[in-house]
Scaffold this motif. Structure first.
Motif, PDB file in Angstrom:
ATOM      1  N   TYR A  93      37.444  27.166  48.154  1.00 31.00           N
ATOM      2  CA  TYR A  93      36.825  28.148  49.035  1.00 31.00           C
ATOM      3  C   TYR A  93      35.543  28.672  48.389  1.00 31.00           C
ATOM      4  O   TYR A  93      35.497  28.882  47.173  1.00 31.00           O
ATOM      5  CB  TYR A  93      37.791  29.299  49.341  1.00 31.00           C
ATOM      6  CG  TYR A  93      38.874  28.877  50.304  1.00 31.00           C
ATOM      7  CD1 TYR A  93      38.761  29.143  51.662  1.00 31.00           C
ATOM      8  CD2 TYR A  93      39.987  28.177  49.861  1.00 31.00           C
ATOM      9  CE1 TYR A  93      39.744  28.731  52.552  1.00 31.00           C
ATOM     10  CE2 TYR A  93      40.979  27.755  50.745  1.00 31.00           C
ATOM     11  CZ  TYR A  93      40.842  28.035  52.087  1.00 31.00           C
ATOM     12  OH  TYR A  93      41.806  27.618  52.968  1.00 31.00           O
ATOM     13  N   VAL A  94      34.532  28.868  49.192  1.00 29.25           N
ATOM     14  CA  VAL A  94      33.226  29.296  48.713  1.00 29.25           C
ATOM     15  C   VAL A  94      32.900  30.667  49.308  1.00 29.25           C
ATOM     16  O   VAL A  94      33.038  30.872  50.523  1.00 29.25           O
ATOM     17  CB  VAL A  94      32.138  28.273  49.108  1.00 29.25           C
ATOM     18  CG1 VAL A  94      30.756  28.744  48.689  1.00 29.25           C
ATOM     19  CG2 VAL A  94      32.464  26.908  48.507  1.00 29.25           C
ATOM     20  N   ALA A  95      32.454  31.572  48.440  1.00 32.10           N
ATOM     21  CA  ALA A  95      32.061  32.915  48.886  1.00 32.10           C
ATOM     22  C   ALA A  95      30.716  32.842  49.591  1.00 32.10           C
ATOM     23  O   ALA A  95      29.817  32.123  49.161  1.00 32.10           O
ATOM     24  CB  ALA A  95      31.976  33.857  47.701  1.00 32.10           C
ATOM     25  N   HIS A  96      30.598  33.594  50.693  1.00 35.37           N
ATOM     26  CA  HIS A  96      29.324  33.636  51.418  1.00 35.37           C
ATOM     27  C   HIS A  96      28.935  35.050  51.837  1.00 35.37           C
ATOM     28  O   HIS A  96      28.052  35.243  52.662  1.00 35.37           O
ATOM     29  CB  HIS A  96      29.344  32.692  52.626  1.00 35.37           C
ATOM     30  CG  HIS A  96      30.389  33.034  53.644  1.00 35.37           C
ATOM     31  ND1 HIS A  96      30.189  33.966  54.633  1.00 35.37           N
ATOM     32  CD2 HIS A  96      31.646  32.566  53.809  1.00 35.37           C
ATOM     33  CE1 HIS A  96      31.279  34.050  55.377  1.00 35.37           C
ATOM     34  NE2 HIS A  96      32.178  33.217  54.897  1.00 35.37           N
ATOM     35  N   GLY A  97      29.577  36.039  51.235  1.00 30.97           N
ATOM     36  CA  GLY A  97      29.216  37.415  51.531  1.00 30.97           C
ATOM     37  C   GLY A  97      30.336  38.362  51.167  1.00 30.97           C
ATOM     38  O   GLY A  97      31.393  37.947  50.705  1.00 30.97           O
ATOM     39  N   GLU A  98      30.074  39.626  51.359  1.00 30.52           N
ATOM     40  CA  GLU A  98      31.057  40.680  51.114  1.00 30.52           C
ATOM     41  C   GLU A  98      31.025  41.668  52.263  1.00 30.52           C
ATOM     42  O   GLU A  98      30.023  41.778  52.957  1.00 30.52           O
ATOM     43  CB  GLU A  98      30.736  41.448  49.823  1.00 30.52           C
ATOM     44  CG  GLU A  98      30.923  40.695  48.566  1.00 30.52           C
ATOM     45  CD  GLU A  98      30.661  41.552  47.327  1.00 30.52           C
ATOM     46  OE1 GLU A  98      30.262  42.738  47.453  1.00 30.52           O
ATOM     47  OE2 GLU A  98      30.861  41.018  46.223  1.00 30.52           O
ATOM     48  N   GLU A  99      32.125  42.379  52.410  1.00 31.18           N
ATOM     49  CA  GLU A  99      32.141  43.525  53.318  1.00 31.18           C
ATOM     50  C   GLU A  99      32.990  44.606  52.684  1.00 31.18           C
ATOM     51  O   GLU A  99      33.759  44.351  51.757  1.00 31.18           O
ATOM     52  CB  GLU A  99      32.632  43.145  54.719  1.00 31.18           C
ATOM     53  CG  GLU A  99      34.063  42.709  54.831  1.00 31.18           C
ATOM     54  CD  GLU A  99      34.463  42.409  56.276  1.00 31.18           C
ATOM     55  OE1 GLU A  99      35.597  42.768  56.619  1.00 31.18           O
ATOM     56  OE2 GLU A  99      33.678  41.832  57.024  1.00 31.18           O
ATOM     57  N   GLN A 100      32.817  45.803  53.184  1.00 33.94           N
ATOM     58  CA  GLN A 100      33.572  46.940  52.695  1.00 33.94           C
ATOM     59  C   GLN A 100      34.594  47.336  53.756  1.00 33.94           C
ATOM     60  O   GLN A 100      34.227  47.648  54.877  1.00 33.94           O
ATOM     61  CB  GLN A 100      32.633  48.115  52.398  1.00 33.94           C
ATOM     62  CG  GLN A 100      31.602  47.823  51.320  1.00 33.94           C
ATOM     63  CD  GLN A 100      32.237  47.524  49.978  1.00 33.94           C
ATOM     64  OE1 GLN A 100      33.099  48.267  49.506  1.00 33.94           O
ATOM     65  NE2 GLN A 100      31.821  46.432  49.358  1.00 33.94           N
ATOM     66  N   ALA A 101      35.866  47.278  53.388  1.00 38.72           N
ATOM     67  CA  ALA A 101      36.932  47.701  54.297  1.00 38.72           C
ATOM     68  C   ALA A 101      37.140  49.200  54.092  1.00 38.72           C
ATOM     69  O   ALA A 101      37.572  49.624  53.010  1.00 38.72           O
ATOM     70  CB  ALA A 101      38.210  46.931  54.006  1.00 38.72           C
ATOM     71  N   PRO A 102      36.812  50.025  55.089  1.00 33.16           N
ATOM     72  CA  PRO A 102      36.952  51.471  54.930  1.00 33.16           C
ATOM     73  C   PRO A 102      38.423  51.881  54.812  1.00 33.16           C
ATOM     74  O   PRO A 102      39.295  51.302  55.448  1.00 33.16           O
ATOM     75  CB  PRO A 102      36.319  52.039  56.198  1.00 33.16           C
ATOM     76  CG  PRO A 102      36.314  50.927  57.174  1.00 33.16           C
ATOM     77  CD  PRO A 102      36.327  49.641  56.404  1.00 33.16           C
TER      78      PRO A 102
END
Length: 179
Positions: free
Chosen positions: A154-163
């Motif tokens: 699996y390759v990372a392509h971004g991040e997000e913040q889970a509130p």
């Protein structure tokens, strides 16, 4: 996976055991990546039993001969990356011709970590998704899970913040791979 463990689809009767597994996994395996406050707030909000996967018969559990659940994880053909409250899973189905299936709700008991349980569940999920016509998988991985998923291509392509309800957030890494 150890020969004394079996893999099967989860049922509604497994929910209490899955709930306990989640608490053990989150507090036992994620302490290096998330604070105590983040983990506490995420339990029941981001980290919770994914009832949609159980209903869809796409959530696997690993259990010992004595019936103790020591791992769980699933896949989905629904739009949401996970079943937590932060994504509000509407149940909308995705198209295998254009969208990746979702890997969701993976947990391993710390006492059974690094024994091939998550790998066996991942292989079962990928095979089931391929069987339904998907050629790609995607997820929002915890920081703890990123090295595991990277080892599996699996390759990372971004991040997000889970509130989180306490005003904090969890960093989640968006990952994908062809299957």
């Amino acid at each position: 996976m150890a020969p004394d463990l079996t893999l099967r689809l989860a049922t509604v009767d497994d929910v209490p055991a899955i709930d306990g597994l989640i608490v053990r996994a989150v507090h036992g395996l994620q302490r290096a990546d998330y604070s105590q406050d983040q983990r506490d707030a995420a339990l029941g909000h981001v980290f919770l039993t994914d009832h949609g996967l159980i209903a869809d018969r796409s959530y696997f559990v690993a259990e010992t001969r004595s019936g103790q659940l020591v791992g769980a994880g699933g896949w989905s053909d629904r739009r949401a990356l996970h079943g937590g409250h932060t994504h509000g899973d509407t149940g909308e189905r995705i198209d295998p011709a254009t969208d990746p299936a979702r890997i969701r709700a993976y947990y391993v008991d710390p006492a059974y970590a690094r024994q091939g349980i998550a790998s066996a569940i991942l292989a079962a999920c990928e095979a089931a998704a391929r069987g339904r016509g998907f050629s790609r998988m995607a997820m929002g991985a915890t920081l703890t899970g990123v090295p595991f998923y990277a080892r599996h291509g699996y390759v990372a392509h971004g991040e997000e913040q889970a509130p989180l309800p306490n005003g904090q957030a969890l960093t989640v890494v968006l990952m994908e791979r062809a299957i």
